[in-house]
Scaffold this motif. Structure first.
Motif, PDB file in Angstrom:
ATOM      1  N   ALA A  85      45.568  41.403  50.128  1.00 43.89           N
ATOM      2  CA  ALA A  85      44.592  42.306  49.497  1.00 43.89           C
ATOM      3  C   ALA A  85      43.171  41.873  49.847  1.00 43.89           C
ATOM      4  O   ALA A  85      42.310  42.698  50.159  1.00 43.89           O
ATOM      5  CB  ALA A  85      44.805  42.320  47.988  1.00 43.89           C
ATOM      6  N   HIS A  86      42.948  40.576  49.811  1.00 45.92           N
ATOM      7  CA  HIS A  86      41.628  40.042  50.132  1.00 45.92           C
ATOM      8  C   HIS A  86      41.251  40.415  51.570  1.00 45.92           C
ATOM      9  O   HIS A  86      40.122  40.852  51.843  1.00 45.92           O
ATOM     10  CB  HIS A  86      41.663  38.522  49.936  1.00 45.92           C
ATOM     11  N   LEU A  89      40.556  44.218  51.973  1.00 46.28           N
ATOM     12  CA  LEU A  89      39.248  44.578  51.421  1.00 46.28           C
ATOM     13  C   LEU A  89      38.134  44.224  52.408  1.00 46.28           C
ATOM     14  O   LEU A  89      37.233  45.017  52.683  1.00 46.28           O
ATOM     15  CB  LEU A  89      39.066  43.815  50.108  1.00 46.28           C
ATOM     16  N   ARG A  90      38.239  43.030  52.971  1.00 47.32           N
ATOM     17  CA  ARG A  90      37.195  42.550  53.885  1.00 47.32           C
ATOM     18  C   ARG A  90      37.243  43.331  55.205  1.00 47.32           C
ATOM     19  O   ARG A  90      36.219  43.701  55.750  1.00 47.32           O
ATOM     20  CB  ARG A  90      37.433  41.052  54.137  1.00 47.32           C
ATOM     21  N   ALA A  94      37.444  49.152  50.451  1.00 46.82           N
ATOM     22  CA  ALA A  94      38.269  49.394  49.262  1.00 46.82           C
ATOM     23  C   ALA A  94      39.177  50.614  49.423  1.00 46.82           C
ATOM     24  O   ALA A  94      40.339  50.584  49.028  1.00 46.82           O
ATOM     25  CB  ALA A  94      37.375  49.558  48.039  1.00 46.82           C
ATOM     26  N   GLU A 140      40.707  34.367  44.903  1.00 44.20           N
ATOM     27  CA  GLU A 140      40.130  35.482  45.676  1.00 44.20           C
ATOM     28  C   GLU A 140      41.102  36.654  45.725  1.00 44.20           C
ATOM     29  O   GLU A 140      40.718  37.807  45.619  1.00 44.20           O
ATOM     30  CB  GLU A 140      39.861  35.037  47.125  1.00 44.20           C
ATOM     31  N   GLU A 141      42.373  36.338  45.907  1.00 44.14           N
ATOM     32  CA  GLU A 141      43.383  37.393  46.011  1.00 44.14           C
ATOM     33  C   GLU A 141      43.499  38.157  44.690  1.00 44.14           C
ATOM     34  O   GLU A 141      43.615  39.381  44.677  1.00 44.14           O
ATOM     35  CB  GLU A 141      44.736  36.785  46.406  1.00 44.14           C
ATOM     36  N   ARG A 143      41.194  38.581  42.479  1.00 48.84           N
ATOM     37  CA  ARG A 143      40.016  39.446  42.342  1.00 48.84           C
ATOM     38  C   ARG A 143      40.156  40.694  43.210  1.00 48.84           C
ATOM     39  O   ARG A 143      39.870  41.811  42.793  1.00 48.84           O
ATOM     40  CB  ARG A 143      38.737  38.680  42.732  1.00 48.84           C
ATOM     41  N   ALA A 144      40.657  40.497  44.466  1.00 45.12           N
ATOM     42  CA  ALA A 144      40.808  41.629  45.388  1.00 45.12           C
ATOM     43  C   ALA A 144      41.855  42.613  44.857  1.00 45.12           C
ATOM     44  O   ALA A 144      41.660  43.831  44.906  1.00 45.12           O
ATOM     45  CB  ALA A 144      41.206  41.122  46.768  1.00 45.12           C
ATOM     46  N   GLN A 147      40.389  44.667  42.176  1.00 48.02           N
ATOM     47  CA  GLN A 147      39.453  45.650  42.713  1.00 48.02           C
ATOM     48  C   GLN A 147      40.185  46.838  43.337  1.00 48.02           C
ATOM     49  O   GLN A 147      39.695  47.958  43.303  1.00 48.02           O
ATOM     50  CB  GLN A 147      38.578  44.968  43.771  1.00 48.02           C
TER      51      GLN A 147
END
Ligand code: FES
Length: 448
Positions: A85-86, A89-90, A94, A140-141, A143-144, A147
């Motif tokens: 997911a991280h 997103l990057r 999104a 981080e994952e 959070r992603a 989101q």
């Protein structure tokens, strides 16, 4: 740990001991609206959904159905493709990131629905991606995922025989028996086995059993077999990975995958623990079964190896599969490849997208998986370097795909190509594409 490995270098997986329906070879010329080439999970699901929609279609398979990577998966059906997911997103933002996850969730739900009427040992299980020593990656994952609207959970303690920094858990994913599933799914489908595609002339495919004229053609041959378009020889490389099925090892509840490249994976099937890992680029060195055996010897003292097998995966440049039009210049030609080790959900996503596209319908997920997206990723340079090195290496035998030097694989007694992953037996018989034929001298290739 007891060692009971047989001397057979091509051991079948635990899934392959059930009998699948067999299909006749093609006899003579045919016309159809949709021709599907390749009888693995992706091609078979395409055929299933197209037939269900009333579309005139047929599928050809050069060998028997589901005897390639589909028969050698560990059959985890999950949206959680590593700590992805991280990265999504990057790399994609999104909106596309969310669409990727939604497509895979829709795929999981289709398996769940089908398994209500197909007995295939389907079990709803949580999936976990753990990290040995990078807790910040897990944060981080999480959070992603939040989101992107797919909230995960942090789990500190895992039922694994070593310490970790914890894991990201997604609830209600699934695992199953892929060949029990297919044994029921394929019955009644218009399939021709032992029928190999040899050449493409526009919308006519020449097979070794006759010609097939089709309005649309889906290439679902693991690695796409048509070199001329789409530059898949630049966009893909292949990875081998290994599995031990262990008896008398403690079972795990759920599916566990290391976030790190080359890490281990765990799932149970009945009284067996499936331990995966030992990965490496095809044609290169890696841990293989030896790495898994030494792990098992240390951590599962009473375990016995009931089966072992290896599999091979096509890896894309950006870790998203290529599903959609084969290239910009080939109307009516489609592809499904580059599943990056997540073949079960990616096969179903392929069927969802391609069944729509060949009927002229829009599919909301198609833009995310478009094979024509940018190829400017660091992996492109790595693939180019590997090909250049092995094209220039002056040893024999050479790979019939594009001429790279083959490497001897002592673990599996095969000739493996580091460029795009074709593989051959010791005698030169083709095992894995993109090459489409045997080595020229079947005898004594080792002495060349
Ligand atoms: Fe492409 Fe060998 S697989 S050159």
């Amino acid at each position: 740990m007891a060692h009971t490995m047989a001397g057979d270098f091509f051991m079948d997986s635990i899934w392959m001991n059930i009998s699948l329906p067999s299909f006749p070879p093609l006899e003579g010329d045919r016309k159809t609206d949709v021709l599907i080439i390749g009888g693995g999970m992706a091609g078979l699901l395409c055929a299933y959904y197209l037939k269900k929609a009333g579309v005139d279609c047929l599928l050809i398979e050069s060998d028997r159905v589901a005897q390639g990577v589909t028969g050698r998966t560990t059959a985890k059906v999950t949206v959680q493709h590593g700590l992805f997911a991280h990265t999504l997103l990057r790399r994609f933002g999104a909106e596309k990131g969310r669409m990727y996850l939604e497509a895979n969730l829709a795929a999981l739900e289709r398996y769940r629905e089908l398994s209500k009427t197909i007995p295939c040992d389907f079990e709803t299980k949580d999936s976990y991606v753990y990290s040995i020593d990078h807790p910040q990656k897990l944060e981080e994952e999480l959070r992603a995922l939040d989101q992107l609207g797919f909230p995960g959970e942090f789990v500190r303690r895992l039922p694994l025989p070593f310490s970790t920094a914890g894991a990201v858990k997604l609830r209600d994913q699934a695992q199953f028996h892929p060949l029990r599933f297919l044994a029921a799914l394929v019955s009644g489908l218009p399939i021709y086995e032992q029928t190999a595609a040899r050449a493409f002339h526009g919308k006519t495919v020449l097979t070794d059993r006759g010609r097939i004229r089709a309005e649309n053609i889906i290439v679902a041959t693991h690695f796409p077999i048509l070199n001329k378009h789409g530059a898949y020889f630049l966009k893909l490389y292949q990875h081998r990975s290994y599995v031990l099925a262990l008896e008398n090892a403690p079972p795990v509840d759920g599916m566990y995958v290391d976030e790190a490249e080359g890490g281990l994976s765990f799932r149970s099937y009945k009284d067996l623990l499936l331990l995966g890992g030992g990965d490496h680029r095809t044609g290169k060195d890696g841990g293989g079964w030896a790495e898994l055996k030494s792990f098992a010897r240390i951590h599962y003292l009473d375990a016995r190896i009931a089966a072992r097998w290896a599999t091979q995966d096509c890896m894309s440049l950006d870790a998203v599969p290529y599903i959609g039009p084969y290239s910009k210049n080939t109307p009516g030609l489609y592809v499904a490849t580059g599943f990056n080790k997540w073949g079960m959900t990616s096969s179903m996503v392929s069927a969802m997208i391609l069944a729509d596209l060949v009927q002229g319908k829009k599919n909301p997920y198609a833009p995310v998986f478009s094979p024509s997206r940018s190829i400017w990723r660091p992996q492109l340079a790595a693939n180019g370097f590997e090909s250049a090195m092995n094209l220039l290496r002056p040893t024999a035998p050479r790979c019939p795909h594009m001429g790279c030097a083959l490497r001897w694989n002592p673990r599996e007694h095969t000739w493996d190509c580091p460029c795009h992953g074709s593989r051959f037996t010791e005698e030169g018989r083709l095992l894995e594409n993109p090459a489409t034929g045997d080595l020229p001298q079947k005898k004594d290739v080792r002495s060349q």
